[in-house]
Design a protein around this motif. Structure first.
Motif, mmCIF file in Angstrom:
data_model
loop_
_atom_site.group_PDB
_atom_site.id
_atom_site.type_symbol
_atom_site.label_atom_id
_atom_site.label_comp_id
_atom_site.label_asym_id
_atom_site.label_seq_id
_atom_site.Cartn_x
_atom_site.Cartn_y
_atom_site.Cartn_z
ATOM 1 N N SER A 171 46.932 34.603 36.058
ATOM 2 C CA SER A 171 47.390 34.643 37.438
ATOM 3 C C SER A 171 48.862 35.038 37.433
ATOM 4 O O SER A 171 49.558 34.845 36.431
ATOM 5 C CB SER A 171 47.210 33.268 38.093
ATOM 6 O OG SER A 171 47.580 33.315 39.452
ATOM 7 N N ASP A 172 49.332 35.565 38.555
ATOM 8 C CA ASP A 172 50.734 35.977 38.636
ATOM 9 C C ASP A 172 51.646 34.751 38.700
ATOM 10 O O ASP A 172 51.225 33.667 39.104
ATOM 11 C CB ASP A 172 50.951 36.875 39.859
ATOM 12 C CG ASP A 172 50.662 36.140 41.152
ATOM 13 O OD1 ASP A 172 51.636 35.709 41.808
ATOM 14 O OD2 ASP A 172 49.465 35.969 41.493
ATOM 15 N N SER A 225 52.069 32.782 42.131
ATOM 16 C CA SER A 225 50.971 31.865 42.474
ATOM 17 C C SER A 225 51.006 30.609 41.616
ATOM 18 O O SER A 225 50.831 29.495 42.120
ATOM 19 C CB SER A 225 49.617 32.561 42.296
ATOM 20 O OG SER A 225 49.502 33.650 43.164
ATOM 21 N N VAL A 226 51.242 30.795 40.314
ATOM 22 C CA VAL A 226 51.290 29.644 39.406
ATOM 23 C C VAL A 226 52.455 28.733 39.785
ATOM 24 O O VAL A 226 52.323 27.505 39.797
ATOM 25 C CB VAL A 226 51.390 30.103 37.931
ATOM 26 C CG1 VAL A 226 51.571 28.911 37.003
ATOM 27 C CG2 VAL A 226 50.145 30.887 37.537
ATOM 28 N N ASN A 228 49.725 39.885 35.908
ATOM 29 C CA ASN A 228 48.704 38.891 36.249
ATOM 30 C C ASN A 228 48.452 37.870 35.144
ATOM 31 O O ASN A 228 47.372 37.294 35.076
ATOM 32 C CB ASN A 228 47.393 39.591 36.619
ATOM 33 C CG ASN A 228 47.522 40.334 37.926
ATOM 34 O OD1 ASN A 228 48.020 39.784 38.910
ATOM 35 N ND2 ASN A 228 47.113 41.586 37.938
ATOM 36 N N ALA A 259 44.258 26.946 38.616
ATOM 37 C CA ALA A 259 45.061 28.090 39.051
ATOM 38 C C ALA A 259 44.244 29.375 39.048
ATOM 39 O O ALA A 259 44.341 30.182 39.986
ATOM 40 C CB ALA A 259 46.292 28.237 38.156
ATOM 41 N N GLU A 260 43.450 29.586 38.006
ATOM 42 C CA GLU A 260 42.651 30.808 37.931
ATOM 43 C C GLU A 260 41.555 30.818 38.990
ATOM 44 O O GLU A 260 41.269 31.865 39.580
ATOM 45 C CB GLU A 260 42.058 30.958 36.528
ATOM 46 C CG GLU A 260 43.101 31.298 35.492
ATOM 47 C CD GLU A 260 42.570 31.382 34.080
ATOM 48 O OE1 GLU A 260 43.370 31.753 33.200
ATOM 49 O OE2 GLU A 260 41.378 31.079 33.839
ATOM 50 N N ARG A 273 41.707 29.318 41.936
ATOM 51 C CA ARG A 273 42.409 29.594 43.205
ATOM 52 C C ARG A 273 42.746 31.076 43.318
ATOM 53 O O ARG A 273 42.590 31.677 44.368
ATOM 54 C CB ARG A 273 43.684 28.757 43.307
ATOM 55 C CG ARG A 273 43.477 27.278 43.440
ATOM 56 C CD ARG A 273 42.995 26.893 44.822
ATOM 57 N NE ARG A 273 43.909 27.305 45.850
ATOM 58 C CZ ARG A 273 44.678 26.507 46.548
ATOM 59 N NH1 ARG A 273 44.641 25.218 46.339
ATOM 60 N NH2 ARG A 273 45.475 26.986 47.481
ATOM 61 N N ASN A 274 43.220 31.664 42.221
ATOM 62 C CA ASN A 274 43.572 33.081 42.198
ATOM 63 C C ASN A 274 42.334 33.939 42.462
ATOM 64 O O ASN A 274 42.386 34.886 43.240
ATOM 65 C CB ASN A 274 44.208 33.436 40.854
ATOM 66 C CG ASN A 274 44.763 34.837 40.840
ATOM 67 O OD1 ASN A 274 45.432 35.260 41.770
ATOM 68 N ND2 ASN A 274 44.491 35.566 39.765
ATOM 69 N N ASN A 275 41.218 33.605 41.820
ATOM 70 C CA ASN A 275 39.973 34.365 42.022
ATOM 71 C C ASN A 275 39.488 34.239 43.457
ATOM 72 O O ASN A 275 39.028 35.212 44.050
ATOM 73 C CB ASN A 275 38.881 33.886 41.052
ATOM 74 C CG ASN A 275 39.170 34.291 39.622
ATOM 75 O OD1 ASN A 275 39.913 35.231 39.377
ATOM 76 N ND2 ASN A 275 38.585 33.581 38.683
ATOM 77 N N ASN A 319 41.618 36.430 45.668
ATOM 78 C CA ASN A 319 41.302 37.850 45.466
ATOM 79 C C ASN A 319 39.982 38.242 46.120
ATOM 80 O O ASN A 319 39.839 39.345 46.616
ATOM 81 C CB ASN A 319 41.264 38.200 43.975
ATOM 82 C CG ASN A 319 42.655 38.187 43.364
ATOM 83 O OD1 ASN A 319 43.659 38.318 44.076
ATOM 84 N ND2 ASN A 319 42.726 38.033 42.044
#
Length: 181
Positions: free
Chosen positions: A40-41, A44-45, A128, A170-171, A173-175, A178
């Motif tokens: 993740s970027d 965001s993290v 990312n 985190a991943e 949430r990122n997914n 997206n």
């Protein structure tokens, strides 16, 4: 032969006392660093790690996070964290020492017999991918000195579990973000 048995008996009887004295006076600190790469970027993290209320979402056993003094994330802010460890509820006090993520966030956690300084730093790997560096510095008192002496790997293992849980949180949430865009 009788003297050897007597000496052996003295050694056997004094060993627990000697070990206890050694543990009490010469142990009680544990330091280690763990790293994990999050897909993740860094922005965001940083947002997710910077919000302590997220601990309830990714740390198993955390039941509540309540600010008791100051404003959330500000230096000097104190919060009470209630966690369930097995059948026992544990109350911890968190104090924010430094908070300038992504560069660094340093907090202390204290509870019976344990004082822990946690420092988190974030680094950009790619657009990312973000590296989370987690430094743990424990100081133990009382019976926790004995536990930390015989089981230091338990603290390292728990730290690793938390890092992996945060990574998954985190991943995910990122997914989800997206997919919704």
């Amino acid at each position: 032969m009788k003297t050897n048995r007597k000496n052996l008996l003295v050694i056997i009887l004094t060993f627990p006392i000697t070990l206890s004295i050694y543990i009490y006076f010469f142990t009680g600190n544990l330091q280690f660093t763990e790293e994990i790469v999050i897909n993740s970027d860094i922005k965001s993290v940083t947002e997710l790690l910077g919000d302590p209320n997220n601990m309830i979402r990714y740390m198993e056993g955390i039941e509540s996070y309540n600010v008791i003094k100051g404003d959330i994330n500000q230096i000097g802010t104190e919060a009470e964290i209630v966690a369930l460890m097995g059948d026992e509820k544990i109350k911890m006090t968190e104090v924010v020492i430094v908070n300038n993520l992504p560069t660094e966030k340093k907090v202390t956690y204290s509870t019976d017999g344990v004082y822990n300084i946690v420092t988190n730093k974030l680094e950009v790997i790619t657009l990312n991918k973000t590296r989370l560096i987690n430094n743990q510095d424990f100081e133990f008192k009382g019976y926790m000195k004995i536990i930390s002496f015989f089981m230091p790997s338990a603290f390292k293992k728990q730290s690793r579990i938390i890092l992996e849980s945060f990574k998954n949180f985190a991943e995910e949430r990122n997914n989800n973000l997206n997919q919704n865009n």
